[in-house]
Design an enzyme around this catalytic site. Structure first.
Site, PDB file in Angstrom:
ATOM      1  N   THR A 127       0.938  -1.317  -0.016  1.00 35.12           N
ATOM      2  CA  THR A 127      -0.087   0.085  -0.283  1.00 35.12           C
ATOM      3  C   THR A 127       0.537   0.855   0.383  1.00 35.12           C
ATOM      4  O   THR A 127       1.670   1.444   0.676  1.00 35.12           O
ATOM      5  CB  THR A 127      -1.077  -0.088   1.693  1.00 35.12           C
ATOM      6  OG1 THR A 127      -1.882  -1.277   1.419  1.00 35.12           O
ATOM      7  CG2 THR A 127      -1.610   1.449   1.459  1.00 35.12           C
ATOM      8  N   GLU A 128       0.624   1.881  -0.722  1.00 34.53           N
ATOM      9  CA  GLU A 128       1.139   3.635  -0.500  1.00 34.53           C
ATOM     10  C   GLU A 128       0.283   4.879  -0.960  1.00 34.53           C
ATOM     11  O   GLU A 128      -1.076   3.966  -0.545  1.00 34.53           O
ATOM     12  CB  GLU A 128       1.709   4.049  -1.939  1.00 34.53           C
ATOM     13  CG  GLU A 128       2.328   2.515  -2.729  1.00 34.53           C
ATOM     14  CD  GLU A 128       3.366   3.070  -3.902  1.00 34.53           C
ATOM     15  OE1 GLU A 128       3.003   4.395  -4.427  1.00 34.53           O
ATOM     16  OE2 GLU A 128       4.245   2.702  -4.130  1.00 34.53           O
ATOM     17  N   GLY A 187      -3.816   1.589  -2.621  1.00 36.90           N
ATOM     18  CA  GLY A 187      -4.077   1.130  -0.798  1.00 36.90           C
ATOM     19  C   GLY A 187      -5.237  -0.113  -2.077  1.00 36.90           C
ATOM     20  O   GLY A 187      -4.409  -0.950  -2.498  1.00 36.90           O
ATOM     21  N   SER A 188      -6.966   0.891  -2.251  1.00 40.11           N
ATOM     22  CA  SER A 188      -7.599  -0.711  -3.465  1.00 40.11           C
ATOM     23  C   SER A 188      -7.262  -0.791  -4.271  1.00 40.11           C
ATOM     24  O   SER A 188      -7.348  -1.822  -5.190  1.00 40.11           O
ATOM     25  CB  SER A 188      -9.451  -0.104  -3.521  1.00 40.11           C
ATOM     26  OG  SER A 188      -9.484   0.108  -2.049  1.00 40.11           O
ATOM     27  N   GLN A 239     -25.376  -5.016  21.492  1.00 46.99           N
ATOM     28  CA  GLN A 239     -27.018  -4.383  22.076  1.00 46.99           C
ATOM     29  C   GLN A 239     -27.475  -5.369  23.128  1.00 46.99           C
ATOM     30  O   GLN A 239     -28.022  -5.053  23.643  1.00 46.99           O
ATOM     31  CB  GLN A 239     -27.546  -4.206  20.928  1.00 46.99           C
ATOM     32  CG  GLN A 239     -28.859  -3.877  20.887  1.00 46.99           C
ATOM     33  CD  GLN A 239     -28.649  -2.212  21.453  1.00 46.99           C
ATOM     34  OE1 GLN A 239     -27.468  -1.720  21.391  1.00 46.99           O
ATOM     35  NE2 GLN A 239     -29.645  -1.198  21.838  1.00 46.99           N
ATOM     36  N   GLU A 285      -7.100  -6.191   3.887  1.00 49.22           N
ATOM     37  CA  GLU A 285      -6.929  -7.050   3.145  1.00 49.22           C
ATOM     38  C   GLU A 285      -7.972  -7.254   1.967  1.00 49.22           C
ATOM     39  O   GLU A 285      -8.646  -8.438   1.864  1.00 49.22           O
ATOM     40  CB  GLU A 285      -6.629  -8.221   4.142  1.00 49.22           C
ATOM     41  CG  GLU A 285      -5.043  -8.567   4.941  1.00 49.22           C
ATOM     42  CD  GLU A 285      -4.357  -9.934   4.739  1.00 49.22           C
ATOM     43  OE1 GLU A 285      -4.786 -10.227   4.534  1.00 49.22           O
ATOM     44  OE2 GLU A 285      -4.293  -9.536   5.665  1.00 49.22           O
ATOM     45  N   SER A 318     -14.622  -4.071   1.683  1.00 47.64           N
ATOM     46  CA  SER A 318     -15.983  -4.508   0.846  1.00 47.64           C
ATOM     47  C   SER A 318     -16.373  -4.861  -0.410  1.00 47.64           C
ATOM     48  O   SER A 318     -16.717  -5.042  -1.393  1.00 47.64           O
ATOM     49  CB  SER A 318     -17.404  -4.384   2.170  1.00 47.64           C
ATOM     50  OG  SER A 318     -16.809  -5.193   2.544  1.00 47.64           O
TER      51      SER A 318
HETATM   52  C1  LIG Z   1      -4.078  -1.774  10.348  1.00 44.54           C
HETATM   53  C2  LIG Z   1      -3.465  -1.390   8.839  1.00 44.54           C
HETATM   54  C3  LIG Z   1      -2.663  -2.419   8.305  1.00 44.54           C
HETATM   55  C4  LIG Z   1      -2.966  -2.922   7.666  1.00 44.54           C
HETATM   56  N1  LIG Z   1      -1.552  -2.729   6.458  1.00 44.54           N
HETATM   57  C5  LIG Z   1      -0.705  -3.346   5.986  1.00 44.54           C
HETATM   58  C6  LIG Z   1       0.247  -3.903   5.441  1.00 44.54           C
HETATM   59  O1  LIG Z   1       0.985  -4.708   5.700  1.00 44.54           O
HETATM   60  N2  LIG Z   1       0.600  -3.833   4.182  1.00 44.54           N
HETATM   61  C7  LIG Z   1      -0.360  -3.141   3.160  1.00 44.54           C
HETATM   62  O2  LIG Z   1       0.748  -3.154   1.798  1.00 44.54           O
HETATM   63  N3  LIG Z   1      -1.119  -2.518   3.155  1.00 44.54           N
HETATM   64  C8  LIG Z   1      -1.340  -3.063   4.319  1.00 44.54           C
HETATM   65  N4  LIG Z   1      -2.724  -2.346   4.911  1.00 44.54           N
HETATM   66  C9  LIG Z   1      -3.073  -1.156   3.690  1.00 44.54           C
HETATM   67  C10 LIG Z   1      -4.931  -1.622   3.672  1.00 44.54           C
HETATM   68  O3  LIG Z   1      -4.433  -2.977   2.766  1.00 44.54           O
HETATM   69  C11 LIG Z   1      -5.337  -0.518   2.797  1.00 44.54           C
HETATM   70  O4  LIG Z   1      -5.803   0.223   3.631  1.00 44.54           O
HETATM   71  C12 LIG Z   1      -7.016  -1.179   2.040  1.00 44.54           C
HETATM   72  O5  LIG Z   1      -6.785  -1.747   0.904  1.00 44.54           O
HETATM   73  C13 LIG Z   1      -7.651   0.058   1.159  1.00 44.54           C
HETATM   74  O6  LIG Z   1      -6.667   1.126   0.773  1.00 44.54           O
HETATM   75  P1  LIG Z   1      -6.706   2.708   1.665  1.00 44.54           P
HETATM   76  O7  LIG Z   1      -6.597   3.325   2.780  1.00 44.54           O
HETATM   77  O8  LIG Z   1      -6.054   3.405   0.536  1.00 44.54           O
HETATM   78  O9  LIG Z   1      -8.523   3.130   0.446  1.00 44.54           O
HETATM   79  P2  LIG Z   1      -8.753   3.696  -1.003  1.00 44.54           P
HETATM   80  O10 LIG Z   1      -8.230   2.839  -1.836  1.00 44.54           O
HETATM   81  O11 LIG Z   1      -8.225   4.947  -0.866  1.00 44.54           O
HETATM   82  O12 LIG Z   1     -10.922   3.449  -0.173  1.00 44.54           O
HETATM   83  C14 LIG Z   1     -11.235   4.477   0.239  1.00 44.54           C
HETATM   84  C15 LIG Z   1     -12.568   4.002  -0.026  1.00 44.54           C
HETATM   85  O13 LIG Z   1     -13.246   3.921  -0.858  1.00 44.54           O
HETATM   86  C16 LIG Z   1     -13.866   2.388  -1.250  1.00 44.54           C
HETATM   87  N5  LIG Z   1     -13.072   2.321  -2.859  1.00 44.54           N
HETATM   88  C17 LIG Z   1     -12.316   2.710  -3.108  1.00 44.54           C
HETATM   89  N6  LIG Z   1     -11.821   2.252  -4.870  1.00 44.54           N
HETATM   90  C18 LIG Z   1     -13.435   2.215  -5.125  1.00 44.54           C
HETATM   91  C19 LIG Z   1     -14.317   1.348  -6.398  1.00 44.54           C
HETATM   92  N7  LIG Z   1     -13.774   1.720  -7.734  1.00 44.54           N
HETATM   93  N8  LIG Z   1     -15.659   1.718  -5.979  1.00 44.54           N
HETATM   94  C20 LIG Z   1     -16.080   1.597  -5.058  1.00 44.54           C
HETATM   95  N9  LIG Z   1     -15.313   1.924  -4.044  1.00 44.54           N
HETATM   96  C21 LIG Z   1     -14.476   2.260  -4.024  1.00 44.54           C
HETATM   97  C22 LIG Z   1     -13.046   1.387  -0.446  1.00 44.54           C
HETATM   98  O14 LIG Z   1     -13.230  -0.016  -0.104  1.00 44.54           O
HETATM   99  C23 LIG Z   1     -12.856   2.274   0.830  1.00 44.54           C
HETATM  100  O15 LIG Z   1     -13.843   1.603   1.294  1.00 44.54           O
HETATM  101  C24 LIG Z   1      -3.043  -1.720   6.363  1.00 44.54           C
HETATM  102  C25 LIG Z   1      -4.165  -1.032   6.616  1.00 44.54           C
HETATM  103  C26 LIG Z   1      -4.217  -0.272   7.908  1.00 44.54           C
HETATM  104  C27 LIG Z   1      -5.740   0.070   8.270  1.00 44.54           C
END
Ligand SMILES: Cc1cc2nc3c(=O)[nH]c(=O)nc-3n(C[C@H](O)[C@H](O)[C@H](O)COP(=O)(O)OP(=O)(O)OC[C@H]3O[C@@H](n4cnc5c(N)ncnc54)[C@H](O)[C@@H]3O)c2cc1C
Length: 384
Positions: free
Chosen positions: A129-130, A134-135, A338, A365, A368
């Protein structure tokens, strides 16, 4: 079609359930310190898991593990997650945490990285992740450029679990920007103590975990640390994350079942307005809905695991099972919390921790929405 578990798997499930009931649930509210098992408890429990033949149960036999199949692993994880005695991430009591992507290393890399992790001497983190990816990891920007016998890495990773404790990191970086996620992302094994790699921030999360931000400034990674071929990294990571989804699903089953157990017992014992809560439809319907949803999720998770054991493609089933089970378990925790009223909000019971943890599972990971995106793609392909 036979929906019964084979006898040996039912025995495995019963054995682990008994272990959880007798050894873990009684200590669950005081077994950890700073998200780690207390050393004396770890030592005692590890001895027991070795005696039970469950040490490294999810590691293939060729690497000295128990070599359990996917369905058997799901049964163990499900039971283990009926308690909060163990840390929800990182090392449990079954040996070191091995990410299956490590089995893709070549022989020399296995000696340098996998073997010390298997011996419990070294730990690993996963860096994908960067801040702006993320997603959608395909949009990552961390760049690895080949220069002679090295790759020079520049960029930033965010939310990396365990980076501050890890000895090795599995780094995903762009080697061909024109190809992106279609052959332009590679996977490297990285020494976390290398100059050019700096942990620049730690995030405090509601779950108590503190994932890190890491900056790479001309980090030199030896070319022999490339995993597989250049450009194969994305495919490898997706494969690993796919298997992890079954684990998520199994975890959600265990949490939901324990909550239903707790909710049912509490409803029978708690009297309000002259009657136990278990005689109020408004309460028992919460338990009934939870039980139905748990049953549906269990069928989904077991079926996906069974299909994986038949070496069939489970991508869609694994996504459906993870999404449904994670969302189901959060609804169940919420209902049972609850039912418990004020005591449910205290830290004397595991419910508050699960409320926060299971909420986080709908984001980490594979959020949804991302699961739905992939499932929708399959639906549209199938019914055209
Ligand atoms: C406690 C914790 C531990 C983690 N550990 C790791 C790790 O060890 N290694 C690593 O690489 N990463 C890690 N992560 C990163 C994690 O996998 C990401 O936070 C996750 O993939 C979501 O990415 P984001 O936070 O950038 O959210 P975003 O990608 O910015 O998404 C924001 C919201 O928009 C939704 N969304 C995004 N795209 C769409 C779309 N096309 N249509 C509809 N909805 C959408 C998403 O589902 C989310 O609800 C960790 C995160 C946390 C919080």
């Amino acid at each position: 079609m036979d929906f019964n578990l084979p006898e040996e798997l039912q025995m495995l499930k019963d054995t682990v359930r008994k272990f959880v009931d007798h050894e873990l649930i009684p200590i669950e509210m005081h077994s950890q310190e700073n998200n780690e098992l207390k050393p004396e408890i770890r030592e005692r429990l590890e001895k027991k898991t070795k005696e039970m033949g469950l040490w490294m149960f999810d590691v293939p036999e060729e690497y000295g593990g128990g070599g359990l199949g996917s369905l058997a692993q799901v049964l163990v994880w499900e039971q283990m997650c009926r308690t909060i005695a163990l840390p929800s991430r990182g090392r449990g009591i079954f040996g070191p945490e091995i990410r299956p992507i490590l089995y893709a290393l070549n022989d020399d890399q296995k000696k340098r990285f996998l073997d010390p992790i298997l011996r419990g001497e070294k730990e690993l983190c996963f860096m994908q992740t960067e801040p702006d990816a993320g997603s959608d990891p395909g949009s990552m920007k961390t760049r690895a450029v080949r220069q002679g016998d090295y790759y020079i890495v520049n960029g930033t990773k965010r939310f990396i679990t365990g980076a501050d404790k890890a000895d090795f990191g599995q780094l995903m970086a762009v080697t061909d920007p024109a190809k992106g996620s279609h052959g332009g992302i590679s996977c490297f094994m990285v020494d976390m103590k290398s100059p050019g790699l700096k942990i620049t921030a730690k995030y405090k999360t509601m779950m108590g975990e503190e994932p890190c931000e890491i900056v790479f400034d001309d980090l030199k990674v030896p070319a022999e640390n490339l995993v597989g071929k250049e450009g194969e990294g994305f495919k490898l990571a997706q494969k690993w994350l796919g298997i992890g989804r079954l684990k998520h699903g199994a975890r959600a089953l265990g949490v939901a079942e324990r909550c239903i157990e707790m909710g049912s017992r509490y409803a029978k014992q708690r009297v309000t307005f002259g009657k136990p809560l278990s005689e109020r439809q408004g309460i028992t319907f919460k338990l009934a809905d939870s039980y139905v949803e748990l049953h549906a999720a269990r069928l989904m998770v077991y079926q996906a695991a069974w299909k994986n054991d038949q070496n069939e493609d489970i991508r869609t089933e694994a996504y459906m099972a993870k999404m449904f089970a994670d969302e189901m378990s959060f609804r169940v925790v919420d209902r049972v919390l609850q039912i418990h009223g004020g005591i449910g909000l205290t830290l004397d019971l595991p419910l508050a921790k699960w409320f926060v943890d299971q909420r986080s599972r709908m984001i980490t990971e594979g959020a949804s929405e991302v699961m739905r995106m992939v499932i929708a793609r399959e639906v549209l392909k199938r019914y055209n």
